[in-house]
Design a protein around this motif. Structure first.
Motif, PDB file in Angstrom:
ATOM      1  N   LEU A 131     -11.567   9.543   1.339  1.00 57.52           N
ATOM      2  CA  LEU A 131     -11.817   8.099   1.268  1.00 57.52           C
ATOM      3  C   LEU A 131     -11.976   7.627  -0.171  1.00 57.52           C
ATOM      4  CD1 LEU A 131     -14.171   7.664   4.356  1.00 57.52           C
ATOM      5  CD2 LEU A 131     -11.676   7.434   4.226  1.00 57.52           C
ATOM      6  N   VAL A 132     -12.557   8.438  -1.031  1.00 61.30           N
ATOM      7  CA  VAL A 132     -12.667   8.083  -2.454  1.00 61.30           C
ATOM      8  C   VAL A 132     -11.274   7.987  -3.069  1.00 61.30           C
ATOM      9  CG1 VAL A 132     -13.351   8.980  -4.725  1.00 61.30           C
ATOM     10  CG2 VAL A 132     -15.005   8.930  -2.854  1.00 61.30           C
ATOM     11  N   GLU A 133     -10.410   8.969  -2.765  1.00 62.36           N
ATOM     12  CA  GLU A 133      -9.055   8.954  -3.325  1.00 62.36           C
ATOM     13  C   GLU A 133      -8.226   7.787  -2.787  1.00 62.36           C
ATOM     14  OE1 GLU A 133      -6.823  12.666  -3.746  1.00 62.36           O
ATOM     15  OE2 GLU A 133      -8.696  13.758  -3.361  1.00 62.36           O
ATOM     16  N   LEU A 134      -8.463   7.381  -1.550  1.00 66.64           N
ATOM     17  CA  LEU A 134      -7.701   6.271  -0.966  1.00 66.64           C
ATOM     18  C   LEU A 134      -8.239   4.904  -1.391  1.00 66.64           C
ATOM     19  CD1 LEU A 134      -7.020   7.569   2.650  1.00 66.64           C
ATOM     20  CD2 LEU A 134      -5.363   7.259   0.795  1.00 66.64           C
ATOM     21  N   ALA A 135      -9.452   4.852  -1.894  1.00 66.43           N
ATOM     22  CA  ALA A 135     -10.052   3.567  -2.271  1.00 66.43           C
ATOM     23  C   ALA A 135      -9.225   2.834  -3.328  1.00 66.43           C
ATOM     24  CB  ALA A 135     -11.486   3.771  -2.754  1.00 66.43           C
ATOM     25  N   VAL A 136      -8.715   3.546  -4.312  1.00 61.00           N
ATOM     26  CA  VAL A 136      -7.960   2.906  -5.398  1.00 61.00           C
ATOM     27  C   VAL A 136      -6.699   2.202  -4.874  1.00 61.00           C
ATOM     28  CG1 VAL A 136      -6.685   3.330  -7.549  1.00 61.00           C
ATOM     29  CG2 VAL A 136      -8.919   4.398  -7.184  1.00 61.00           C
ATOM     30  N   PRO A 137      -5.819   2.885  -4.123  1.00 59.54           N
ATOM     31  CA  PRO A 137      -4.644   2.180  -3.635  1.00 59.54           C
ATOM     32  C   PRO A 137      -4.981   1.086  -2.612  1.00 59.54           C
ATOM     33  CG  PRO A 137      -4.621   4.451  -2.850  1.00 59.54           C
ATOM     34  CD  PRO A 137      -5.741   4.332  -3.823  1.00 59.54           C
ATOM     35  N   VAL A 138      -6.008   1.298  -1.786  1.00 56.48           N
ATOM     36  CA  VAL A 138      -6.383   0.281  -0.809  1.00 56.48           C
ATOM     37  C   VAL A 138      -6.839  -0.990  -1.524  1.00 56.48           C
ATOM     38  CG1 VAL A 138      -8.093  -0.318   0.975  1.00 56.48           C
ATOM     39  CG2 VAL A 138      -6.863   1.862   1.104  1.00 56.48           C
ATOM     40  N   LYS A 139      -7.700  -0.835  -2.517  1.00 56.25           N
ATOM     41  CA  LYS A 139      -8.183  -2.010  -3.273  1.00 56.25           C
ATOM     42  C   LYS A 139      -7.046  -2.726  -4.000  1.00 56.25           C
ATOM     43  CE  LYS A 139     -11.305   0.112  -5.669  1.00 56.25           C
ATOM     44  NZ  LYS A 139     -12.431   0.488  -6.548  1.00 56.25           N
ATOM     45  N   LEU A 162       0.834  -1.206   0.000  1.00 61.23           N
ATOM     46  CA  LEU A 162       0.000   0.000   0.000  1.00 61.23           C
ATOM     47  C   LEU A 162       0.867   1.255   0.000  1.00 61.23           C
ATOM     48  CD1 LEU A 162      -2.743   1.440   0.223  1.00 61.23           C
ATOM     49  CD2 LEU A 162      -2.543   1.199   2.717  1.00 61.23           C
ATOM     50  N   ALA A 163       1.937   1.263   0.776  1.00 65.29           N
ATOM     51  CA  ALA A 163       2.813   2.440   0.876  1.00 65.29           C
ATOM     52  C   ALA A 163       3.314   2.885  -0.489  1.00 65.29           C
ATOM     53  CB  ALA A 163       3.979   2.155   1.808  1.00 65.29           C
ATOM     54  N   GLY A 164       3.620   1.938  -1.351  1.00 60.09           N
ATOM     55  CA  GLY A 164       4.115   2.276  -2.682  1.00 60.09           C
ATOM     56  C   GLY A 164       3.051   2.792  -3.631  1.00 60.09           C
ATOM     57  N   ARG A 165       1.785   2.690  -3.253  1.00 65.64           N
ATOM     58  CA  ARG A 165       0.688   3.113  -4.122  1.00 65.64           C
ATOM     59  C   ARG A 165      -0.015   4.394  -3.656  1.00 65.64           C
ATOM     60  NH1 ARG A 165      -1.092  -1.190  -7.468  1.00 65.64           N
ATOM     61  NH2 ARG A 165      -0.050  -3.145  -6.971  1.00 65.64           N
ATOM     62  N   LEU A 166       0.354   4.886  -2.495  1.00 68.10           N
ATOM     63  CA  LEU A 166      -0.324   6.065  -1.948  1.00 68.10           C
ATOM     64  C   LEU A 166       0.023   7.319  -2.750  1.00 68.10           C
ATOM     65  CD1 LEU A 166       0.097   5.336   1.853  1.00 68.10           C
ATOM     66  CD2 LEU A 166      -2.010   5.188   0.501  1.00 68.10           C
ATOM     67  N   PRO A 167      -0.939   8.239  -2.886  1.00 71.46           N
ATOM     68  CA  PRO A 167      -0.694   9.443  -3.694  1.00 71.46           C
ATOM     69  C   PRO A 167       0.220  10.445  -3.006  1.00 71.46           C
ATOM     70  CG  PRO A 167      -2.863   9.554  -2.667  1.00 71.46           C
ATOM     71  CD  PRO A 167      -2.303   8.188  -2.345  1.00 71.46           C
ATOM     72  N   GLN A 168       0.884  11.258  -3.809  1.00 76.12           N
ATOM     73  CA  GLN A 168       1.724  12.334  -3.287  1.00 76.12           C
ATOM     74  C   GLN A 168       0.873  13.517  -2.831  1.00 76.12           C
ATOM     75  OE1 GLN A 168       4.314  10.808  -2.412  1.00 76.12           O
ATOM     76  NE2 GLN A 168       5.749  12.281  -3.139  1.00 76.12           N
ATOM     77  N   VAL A 169      -0.287  13.670  -3.455  1.00 71.21           N
ATOM     78  CA  VAL A 169      -1.221  14.730  -3.089  1.00 71.21           C
ATOM     79  C   VAL A 169      -2.555  14.069  -2.792  1.00 71.21           C
ATOM     80  CG1 VAL A 169      -2.407  16.830  -3.844  1.00 71.21           C
ATOM     81  CG2 VAL A 169      -0.041  16.420  -4.547  1.00 71.21           C
TER      82      VAL A 169
END
Length: 168
Positions: free
Chosen positions: A153-161, A63-70
């Motif tokens: 939560l919408v922005e985090l859904a993609v990397p979490v999934k 997950l850490a490698g997929r989290l957004p910079q913004v």
């Protein structure tokens, strides 16, 4: 949080106190930087990392490698101590901890909102705290009032999934 620092500097023709030639200037500047970092105004933001079990730890590193910079307009910043299980945006406005324990006050019968196929437990005792559940690891997100939880939560859904498979 806003901090104001005031410093009174008196100078005389024979003194270099308060100037960059003063021997104590570097020491005072170092203390000022340390205070600003502790206040979250610059540098790393203090956030205690969790200690996930090995399977959750592997998922959290993915997950850490997929989290957004913004995230919701806030720039990602460093955490103190640095950890692959922690991410911070803004001056601590949004904080994420992956591999936390199951929320203690979550009951099996609780209804949880699902945002883009990710279920989030909203802690009634702490309205700024959301925990992704039903995944390979629990992901805790703290969101300040400066941000809309639904946007975050919408922005985090993609990397979490992508990084944390669903559990049965």
């Amino acid at each position: 949080m806003s901090l104001r620092f005031a410093r009174r500097v008196e100078r005389s023709p024979r003194s270099t106190r308060g100037t960059d030639r003063s021997p104590g200037f570097a020491r005072r500047a170092g203390w000022a930087c340390a205070l600003l970092a502790l206040a979250g105004c610059g540098g790393a933001v203090r956030m205690d990392p969790p200690s996930p079990e090995p399977p959750a730890a592997a998922a959290c590193r993915a997950l850490a490698g997929r989290l957004p910079q913004v995230l919701d307009g806030a720039e990602r910043t460093e955490s103190d101590p640095p950890s692959p299980y922690v991410a911070v945006w803004g001056a601590g406005e949004i904080g994420l901890r992956c591999g936390v324990p199951r929320p203690a006050n979550m009951a099996a019968t609780d209804q949880v909102p699902v945002v883009d196929d990710v279920a989030w437990f909203a802690d009634p005792a702490r309205p700024a705290l959301f925990t992704a559940i039903g995944r390979a690891a629990y992901v805790e997100v703290t969101i300040s009032r400066a941000h809309a939880p639904e946007s975050v939560l919408v922005e985090l859904a993609v990397p979490v999934k992508a990084a944390l498979p669903q559990t049965g």
